[in-house]
Design a protein around this motif. Structure first.
Motif, PDB file in Angstrom:
ATOM      1  N   ASP A 187      -8.014  23.020   3.995  1.00 58.97           N
ATOM      2  CA  ASP A 187      -7.961  22.792   5.427  1.00 58.97           C
ATOM      3  C   ASP A 187      -7.278  21.476   5.786  1.00 58.97           C
ATOM      4  OD1 ASP A 187      -9.301  25.165   5.844  1.00 58.97           O
ATOM      5  OD2 ASP A 187     -11.284  24.233   5.785  1.00 58.97           O
ATOM      6  N   ALA A 188      -7.399  20.464   4.929  1.00 59.89           N
ATOM      7  CA  ALA A 188      -6.805  19.149   5.185  1.00 59.89           C
ATOM      8  C   ALA A 188      -5.795  18.816   4.093  1.00 59.89           C
ATOM      9  CB  ALA A 188      -7.889  18.076   5.253  1.00 59.89           C
ATOM     10  N   HIS A 189      -4.688  18.218   4.499  1.00 64.22           N
ATOM     11  CA  HIS A 189      -3.616  17.917   3.563  1.00 64.22           C
ATOM     12  C   HIS A 189      -3.009  16.560   3.892  1.00 64.22           C
ATOM     13  CE1 HIS A 189      -3.447  22.185   2.231  1.00 64.22           C
ATOM     14  NE2 HIS A 189      -3.760  22.409   3.486  1.00 64.22           N
ATOM     15  N   LEU A 190      -2.596  15.866   2.849  1.00 68.03           N
ATOM     16  CA  LEU A 190      -1.860  14.625   3.012  1.00 68.03           C
ATOM     17  C   LEU A 190      -0.402  14.948   3.283  1.00 68.03           C
ATOM     18  CD1 LEU A 190      -1.539  11.514   2.811  1.00 68.03           C
ATOM     19  CD2 LEU A 190      -1.155  11.845   0.332  1.00 68.03           C
ATOM     20  N   LEU A 191       0.154  14.386   4.340  1.00 67.04           N
ATOM     21  CA  LEU A 191       1.566  14.561   4.675  1.00 67.04           C
ATOM     22  C   LEU A 191       2.281  13.251   4.371  1.00 67.04           C
ATOM     23  CD1 LEU A 191       1.164  16.394   8.118  1.00 67.04           C
ATOM     24  CD2 LEU A 191       1.330  17.393   5.821  1.00 67.04           C
ATOM     25  N   LEU A 192       3.133  13.267   3.355  1.00 62.99           N
ATOM     26  CA  LEU A 192       3.778  12.044   2.897  1.00 62.99           C
ATOM     27  C   LEU A 192       5.239  12.314   2.562  1.00 62.99           C
ATOM     28  CD1 LEU A 192       3.648   9.076   2.062  1.00 62.99           C
ATOM     29  CD2 LEU A 192       2.891   9.825  -0.222  1.00 62.99           C
ATOM     30  N   ASP A 193       6.122  11.618   3.258  1.00 61.74           N
ATOM     31  CA  ASP A 193       7.559  11.665   3.001  1.00 61.74           C
ATOM     32  C   ASP A 193       8.079  10.233   2.907  1.00 61.74           C
ATOM     33  OD1 ASP A 193       7.329  14.409   3.355  1.00 61.74           O
ATOM     34  OD2 ASP A 193       8.059  14.345   5.423  1.00 61.74           O
ATOM     35  N   PHE A 194       9.132  10.052   2.111  1.00 59.58           N
ATOM     36  CA  PHE A 194       9.778   8.739   2.094  1.00 59.58           C
ATOM     37  C   PHE A 194      11.234   8.891   1.700  1.00 59.58           C
ATOM     38  CE2 PHE A 194       8.573   9.186  -2.364  1.00 59.58           C
ATOM     39  CZ  PHE A 194       9.675   8.678  -3.036  1.00 59.58           C
ATOM     40  N   GLU A 195      12.026   7.911   2.082  1.00 58.28           N
ATOM     41  CA  GLU A 195      13.433   7.847   1.695  1.00 58.28           C
ATOM     42  C   GLU A 195      13.815   6.388   1.511  1.00 58.28           C
ATOM     43  OE1 GLU A 195      17.851   9.454   3.011  1.00 58.28           O
ATOM     44  OE2 GLU A 195      16.244   9.358   4.499  1.00 58.28           O
ATOM     45  N   ILE A 196      14.289   6.067   0.318  1.00 61.44           N
ATOM     46  CA  ILE A 196      14.765   4.725  -0.001  1.00 61.44           C
ATOM     47  C   ILE A 196      16.268   4.823  -0.225  1.00 61.44           C
ATOM     48  CG2 ILE A 196      14.601   2.776  -1.588  1.00 61.44           C
ATOM     49  CD1 ILE A 196      11.762   3.672  -2.224  1.00 61.44           C
ATOM     50  N   LEU A 197      17.029   4.191   0.635  1.00 64.88           N
ATOM     51  CA  LEU A 197      18.478   4.275   0.591  1.00 64.88           C
ATOM     52  C   LEU A 197      19.048   2.863   0.599  1.00 64.88           C
ATOM     53  CD1 LEU A 197      20.793   6.303   0.550  1.00 64.88           C
ATOM     54  CD2 LEU A 197      20.753   6.316   3.037  1.00 64.88           C
ATOM     55  N   LYS A 198      19.749   2.506  -0.470  1.00 67.97           N
ATOM     56  CA  LYS A 198      20.283   1.153  -0.605  1.00 67.97           C
ATOM     57  C   LYS A 198      21.761   1.205  -0.997  1.00 67.97           C
ATOM     58  CE  LYS A 198      15.951  -1.113  -1.936  1.00 67.97           C
ATOM     59  NZ  LYS A 198      15.291  -1.983  -2.962  1.00 67.97           N
ATOM     60  N   ARG A 199      22.472   0.156  -0.597  1.00 63.90           N
ATOM     61  CA  ARG A 199      23.884   0.006  -0.963  1.00 63.90           C
ATOM     62  C   ARG A 199      24.136  -1.437  -1.380  1.00 63.90           C
ATOM     63  NH1 ARG A 199      28.797  -1.678   1.189  1.00 63.90           N
ATOM     64  NH2 ARG A 199      30.607  -0.431   0.523  1.00 63.90           N
ATOM     65  N   ASP A 200      24.738  -1.596  -2.559  1.00 65.00           N
ATOM     66  CA  ASP A 200      25.120  -2.912  -3.050  1.00 65.00           C
ATOM     67  C   ASP A 200      26.514  -3.228  -2.516  1.00 65.00           C
ATOM     68  OD1 ASP A 200      26.025  -5.117  -4.551  1.00 65.00           O
ATOM     69  OD2 ASP A 200      24.663  -4.613  -6.186  1.00 65.00           O
TER      70      ASP A 200
END
Length: 449
Positions: A70-83
């Protein structure tokens, strides 16, 4: 003076608005470019709550991971880097990490030079139905059928299949015009899906009277979920050439399927029920004969593999005239040894081999602004060299006039198309074309002795 002043003021406003619009647009474009050059990372987290019982949201939760809890963890992420110094991009993404359809991706690249990536994906498919059954060891290769005393008195069974895949990829520009690409993917599939078998014994006065009865027909239908424990691996490697007028791509593709379960061997424990609801005694005829047939092992998808060499490309004669072509040769085999339970098989394995040759040519042109021309020609030759052999020798011994072999399915196909399309006023188009198709099939088969 007043008129001149008013006109001058009006002109100033026009110029000011024009400059503001121009520089405002330029600033907006600069912001978009800045976001692309210096992207930002992000994280989102939350709690998802699904209302109602799991049985009430079977369609809603079939694939999205919201079926069981019935209950769920909603987790998203995005790590975007440029040197900025090296031009190196790094990207790490996570999607649905609290659910059972989660995704993870990692990649690094130096634009115009090289790139590599790694991915992990997971997906669970839940069957829409909750089954109440007395079946034991459901989802295995050796289930035991136990009839219920009354409907609804068994245990609830929820079938599902889980896919877990990993993929690796790499790209490298060897020259400004030549690129190498390679990828590998492996997917494990585990679980069980709805399946079964049934047989009706009728009083036919011929060799098809399997149960040896002479009066009332009898039969049974068994729930036997198909056990799934397989792996599919795919590999692709190719070279891509890109010029001003000519583009070419060629390489190798391979597919390999393995299955841990070679056969489904059910066991009938106790009596069964006839289709009309009466009890079928499996200790005496015809019930014991029927149960004997229903307990025979069933073959599951066999292991196989395929290899393909291919080349494709296109050539631009003019900006409005282009030719395309493709050639591919495939070699597919299925030679897994038959399970030991199939003792009546005359050969160790099928020895299946199919070789396929594919050639295709195409031409598109626009000689006039409103006229488009299209021509396609496709040739496919499928050569099935699987050996023909007699199977079910136990059946052959008691029914010498009715036996069959495997099939060979060789064929040659040739298709073509010519088409002209002209754009008319009022958003209408007139099209004139002709299609051609020819098929030659060869299916040798021994049908009786």
């Amino acid at each position: 003076m007043t008129i001149a002043t008013q006109r001058f003021g009006f002109s100033q406003k026009i110029i000011g608005l024009a400059l503001l619009a121009a520089f405002g647009s330029a600033h907006a474009e600069d912001d978009e470019v800045a976001q692309l050059i210096k992207p930002e990372s992000s994280v989102s987290a939350g709690l998802g709550i699904a209302s109602g019982a799991g049985k009430d949201r079977t369609i809603f939760g079939q694939y999205n991971g919201l079926r069981t809890n019935d209950a769920h963890l909603l987790l998203d992420f995005e790590i975007l880097k440029r040197d900025d110094a090296t031009g190196l991009w790094t990207n790490i993404e996570g999607r649905n990490l609290g659910l059972d359809n989660r995704e993870l991706r990692f990649s690094q690249q130096k634009q115009g030079d090289w790139k590599y990536s790694a991915e992990y994906d997971q997906l669970t498919r839940h069957d829409l139905r909750t089954i109440n059954t007395g079946l034991l060891n459901a989802g295995t290769a050796t289930p035991t059928v136990v009839s219920l005393a009354a409907p609804g008195t068994g245990a609830d069974l929820n079938l599902n299949t889980k896919r877990k895949s990993m993929a690796l990829g790499a790209e490298k520009w060897l020259t400004p015009n030549l690129q190498f690409e390679a990828s590998f993917k492996t997917e494990d599939k585990d679980g069980a899906r709805l399946f079964g078998r049934g047989l009706t014994c009728a009083a036919f006065p011929n060799s098809f009277n399997l149960c040896g009865i002479t009066s009332t027909p009898t039969g049974a239908m068994l729930l036997l979920p198909e056990p799934i424990n397989s792996t599919t691996r795919q590999f692709d490697a190719k070279l891509n050439y890109s010029g001003e007028q000519f583009m070419l791509s060629g390489g190798y593709y391979g597919s390999f399927f393995t299955n841990a379960n070679s056969a489904l061997s059910p066991l009938v424990s106790g009596n069964l029920w006839n289709p009309n609801g009466t009890l079928l005694n499996t200790g005496t005829a015809p019930g014991n004969t029927l149960a004997g047939f229903l307990q025979q092992p069933m073959a599951l998808p066999p292991e196989n593999q395929a290899h393909q060499l291919y080349v494709s490309g296109n050539y631009a004669f003019t900006p409005t005239t282009r030719a395309t072509f493709k050639y591919a040769y495939s070699h597919a085999t299925q030679n897994q040894s038959f399970p030991a339970v199939f003792i009546s098989s005359p050969t160790a394995n099928l020895g299946g081999t199919v070789n396929t040759t594919l050639a295709q040519l195409g031409l598109t042109a626009r000689p006039l602004a409103k006229l488009s021309l299209l021509a396609n020609l496709r040739y496919e030759d499928k050569d099935d060299t699987t050996p023909l052999a007699l199977y079910n020798l136990t059946w052959l011994a008691t029914n010498p006039a009715n036996f069959f072999t495997n099939n060979q399915n060789s064929s040659t196909k040739l298709t073509g198309k010519l088409e002209a399309s002209y754009r008319l006023p009022e958003n209408t188009r007139a099209t004139l074309g002709i299609d051609y198709a020819a098929l030659k099939a060869v299916n040798p088969r021994i049908i009786s002795c």
